[in-house]
Design an enzyme around this catalytic site. Structure first.
Site, PDB file in Angstrom:
ATOM      1  N   SER A  60     -13.841 -13.103   0.965  1.00  0.00           N
ATOM      2  CA  SER A  60     -14.740 -12.247   1.245  1.00  0.00           C
ATOM      3  C   SER A  60     -15.041 -11.500   0.113  1.00  0.00           C
ATOM      4  CB  SER A  60     -13.670 -11.170   2.126  1.00  0.00           C
ATOM      5  OG  SER A  60     -14.521 -10.056   2.251  1.00  0.00           O
ATOM      6  N   SER A  61     -16.403 -10.877   0.598  1.00  0.00           N
ATOM      7  CA  SER A  61     -17.230  -9.954  -0.555  1.00  0.00           C
ATOM      8  C   SER A  61     -16.232  -8.941  -1.059  1.00  0.00           C
ATOM      9  CB  SER A  61     -18.437  -9.626  -0.441  1.00  0.00           C
ATOM     10  OG  SER A  61     -18.626  -9.025   0.868  1.00  0.00           O
ATOM     11  N   CYS A  62     -15.322  -8.337  -0.079  1.00  0.00           N
ATOM     12  CA  CYS A  62     -14.739  -7.164  -0.468  1.00  0.00           C
ATOM     13  C   CYS A  62     -13.578  -7.462  -1.724  1.00  0.00           C
ATOM     14  CB  CYS A  62     -14.059  -6.610   0.724  1.00  0.00           C
ATOM     15  SG  CYS A  62     -12.726  -7.480   1.462  1.00  0.00           S
ATOM     16  N   TYR A  89      -6.404  -5.885   2.691  1.00  0.00           N
ATOM     17  CA  TYR A  89      -7.014  -6.899   3.057  1.00  0.00           C
ATOM     18  C   TYR A  89      -7.610  -7.591   1.683  1.00  0.00           C
ATOM     19  CZ  TYR A  89     -10.677 -10.036   5.205  1.00  0.00           C
ATOM     20  OH  TYR A  89     -11.372 -11.215   5.433  1.00  0.00           O
ATOM     21  N   LYS A 127      -6.997 -11.327   0.260  1.00  0.00           N
ATOM     22  CA  LYS A 127      -7.457 -12.344  -0.327  1.00  0.00           C
ATOM     23  C   LYS A 127      -7.748 -12.709  -1.808  1.00  0.00           C
ATOM     24  CE  LYS A 127      -9.277 -13.254   3.939  1.00  0.00           C
ATOM     25  NZ  LYS A 127      -9.307 -14.728   4.254  1.00  0.00           N
ATOM     26  N   HIS A 164     -16.953  -5.567  13.044  1.00  0.00           N
ATOM     27  CA  HIS A 164     -17.854  -5.245  11.965  1.00  0.00           C
ATOM     28  C   HIS A 164     -18.917  -4.513  12.573  1.00  0.00           C
ATOM     29  CE1 HIS A 164     -15.411  -8.302  10.256  1.00  0.00           C
ATOM     30  NE2 HIS A 164     -15.352  -7.610   9.107  1.00  0.00           N
TER      31      HIS A 164
HETATM   32  O1  GFB Z   1     -18.972  -3.759   8.952  1.00  0.00           O
HETATM   33  P1  GFB Z   1     -18.243  -2.714   8.118  1.00  0.00           P
HETATM   34  O2  GFB Z   1     -17.015  -2.371   9.087  1.00  0.00           O
HETATM   35  O3  GFB Z   1     -17.536  -3.421   6.844  1.00  0.00           O
HETATM   36  O4  GFB Z   1     -18.981  -1.444   8.046  1.00  0.00           O
HETATM   37  P2  GFB Z   1     -17.473  -3.044   5.475  1.00  0.00           P
HETATM   38  C1  GFB Z   1     -20.104  -1.621   7.336  1.00  0.00           C
HETATM   39  C2  GFB Z   1     -20.690  -0.313   7.211  1.00  0.00           C
HETATM   40  O5  GFB Z   1     -21.492   0.089   8.461  1.00  0.00           O
HETATM   41  C3  GFB Z   1     -20.110   0.880   6.985  1.00  0.00           C
HETATM   42  C4  GFB Z   1     -21.029   1.446   9.011  1.00  0.00           C
HETATM   43  O6  GFB Z   1     -20.599   1.834   5.985  1.00  0.00           O
HETATM   44  C5  GFB Z   1     -19.733   1.627   8.225  1.00  0.00           C
HETATM   45  O7  GFB Z   1     -19.656   3.024   7.921  1.00  0.00           O
HETATM   46  N1  GFB Z   1     -21.157   1.536  10.230  1.00  0.00           N
HETATM   47  C6  GFB Z   1     -21.905   2.275  11.123  1.00  0.00           C
HETATM   48  C7  GFB Z   1     -20.403   1.022  11.208  1.00  0.00           C
HETATM   49  N2  GFB Z   1     -21.708   2.157  12.412  1.00  0.00           N
HETATM   50  C8  GFB Z   1     -20.641   1.411  12.358  1.00  0.00           C
HETATM   51  C9  GFB Z   1     -19.901   0.992  13.539  1.00  0.00           C
HETATM   52  O8  GFB Z   1     -20.021   1.347  14.819  1.00  0.00           O
HETATM   53  N3  GFB Z   1     -18.640   0.053  13.164  1.00  0.00           N
HETATM   54  C10 GFB Z   1     -18.359  -0.298  11.976  1.00  0.00           C
HETATM   55  N4  GFB Z   1     -17.407  -1.278  11.629  1.00  0.00           N
HETATM   56  N5  GFB Z   1     -19.322  -0.111  10.985  1.00  0.00           N
HETATM   57  C11 GFB Z   1     -15.406  -4.713   5.858  1.00  0.00           C
HETATM   58  C12 GFB Z   1     -14.154  -4.458   5.208  1.00  0.00           C
HETATM   59  O9  GFB Z   1     -16.047  -3.672   5.258  1.00  0.00           O
HETATM   60  O10 GFB Z   1     -16.229  -5.746   5.405  1.00  0.00           O
HETATM   61  C13 GFB Z   1     -13.518  -5.870   5.649  1.00  0.00           C
HETATM   62  O11 GFB Z   1     -13.529  -3.474   5.792  1.00  0.00           O
HETATM   63  C14 GFB Z   1     -14.505  -7.286   5.483  1.00  0.00           C
HETATM   64  O12 GFB Z   1     -12.259  -6.019   5.025  1.00  0.00           O
HETATM   65  C15 GFB Z   1     -15.672  -7.035   5.943  1.00  0.00           C
HETATM   66  O13 GFB Z   1     -14.398  -7.620   4.173  1.00  0.00           O
HETATM   67  C16 GFB Z   1     -16.737  -7.995   5.596  1.00  0.00           C
HETATM   68  O14 GFB Z   1     -18.490  -3.936   4.747  1.00  0.00           O
HETATM   69  O15 GFB Z   1     -17.453  -1.615   5.026  1.00  0.00           O
END
Ligand code: GFB
Length: 314
Positions: free
Chosen positions: A108-110, A137, A141, A180
């Site tokens: 994953s890119s994280c 996580y 990875k 996500h």
């Molecule tokens: O997709 P997301 O949860 O992944 O969140 P990450 C991306 C961005 O979207 C963050 C915002 O800045 C969140 O604050 N966001 C806005 C929201 N509204 C929402 C919402 O309703 N739901 C969610 N989920 N986000 C994940 C990692 O990080 O990326 C995992 O936690 C994994 O480990 C994945 O690597 C690809 O990019 O922040």
């Protein structure tokens, strides 16, 4: 891979695994080994060993993982590190012990440092501190990558590792809290449209930037790599473009046809400020993304509404 090869897709019920499976079938690979989650628990070492001994796969796509969005990662850090370490350790080790010809591990890119320079080159791995919201996580990875590299070095295996950008597409998890961002917001905007709500809350400030990749583009990339790439160097797979969460929310609002307002819930975390991958390496190997974010969101929304309608009737 020849068309008769015995190919095990670990995680074939998830977003990535189901899409790889569909692409393999479309390309004429019909000797697929698929085991539903409830008949093979990949966290159990004995079960995985017995499965490999019996099925003897030649190729493995390791797409099984515990995944989730920023909230799921924050609320279940122990589950994320434990399940991912167990799944990948069991599958990678069994693949070695049972003579798998080649394994592809999905990272994953994280895994990259929170403040890596952008676009993020593969060599940035281990160059700085990780983002705290998903560190357990990411550490799991990274362990998976290091394990593949160590097995290649010590045992001469052919295990390759790819790092996808943030994925989306049909078959995603659309849970309002744990998904996500694109899937969660798609669901939230859809409900707001149906219920005539005046506003939709988007988490954080809307400023973080993310690179979104349609899962069909990813599947094409990993099948290509399984066929043509060997080596311990990790490979990024992304769309090559990032946008802010605010821009992504606006695009979703248009695709869904929601006419209310977007408000920002800044009590929720932003996560890492930017994640844009350098994709020159995979481009040089002959792949490039073909699905634009707008097209991808439109087709995913079509899938989602049909799925939603079907399940609402159940
Ligand atoms: O997709 P997301 O949860 O992944 O969140 P990450 C991306 C961005 O979207 C963050 C915002 O800045 C969140 O604050 N966001 C806005 C929201 N509204 C929402 C919402 O309703 N739901 C969610 N989920 N986000 C994940 C990692 O990080 O990326 C995992 O936690 C994994 O480990 C994945 O690597 C690809 O990019 O922040």
């Amino acid at each position: 891979m020849d068309k008769e090869a015995r190919i095990y897709v670990a995680g074939h019920e998830g977003l990535v695994g189901s899409t790889i499976t569909r692409h393999l079938r479309e390309q004429g690979f019909n000797n697929l080994i698929l085991k539903p989650r409830d008949s093979l628990d990949l966290c159990r070492q004995e079960s995985v060993k017995n499965f490999f001994a019996f099925e003897k796969p030649e190729y493995v796509f390791l797409a099984a993982a515990r995944v989730g969005g920023i909230a799921a990662n924050q609320q279940h850090p122990a589950d994320f590190i434990r399940d991912n370490l167990q799944i990948q350790t069991n599958v990678i080790d069994s693949a070695y012990r049972h003579g798998v010809k080649k394994l592809l591990f999905l990272g994953s890119s994280c895994i990259y440092p929170r403040l890596a320079s952008q676009p993020i080159h593969e060599e940035c791995l281990m160059g700085g501190y990780l983002e705290s919201t998903n560190e357990p996580y990411a550490v799991a990875k990274i362990a998976g990558i290091k394990m593949c590299q160590a097995y290649n070095r010590q045992y001469g295996t052919d295990f390759i590792c790819v790092m996808p950008a943030n994925l989306y597409g049909p078959g995603d998890n659309f849970d309002l809290e744990n998904a996500h961002v694109l899937a969660a917001l798609m669901h939230r905007f859809h409900l707001a449209k149906l219920n005539g709500e005046k506003e939709v809350a988007v988490w954080g400030t809307g400023k973080p930037r993310r690179e979104f990749l349609h899962v069909d583009d990813l599947a094409a990339a990993v099948i290509l790599l399984m066929n043509i790439y060997s080596g311990s160097e990790i490979i990024n797979i992304g769309s090559g473009k990032d946008i802010s969460i605010a821009e992504a929310a606006q695009l979703l609002k248009e695709v869904i046809g929601y006419s209310g307002a977007i408000v920002y819930d800044t009590a929720k975390p932003d996560g890492t400020p930017q994640k844009l991958l350098d994709i020159n390496k995979i481009k040089a190997l002959g792949w490039q993304p073909v699905i634009t974010l707008e097209e991808g969101l439109r087709s995913t929304y079509k899938w989602f509404t049909e799925y939603y309608r079907r399940h609402a009737r159940d």
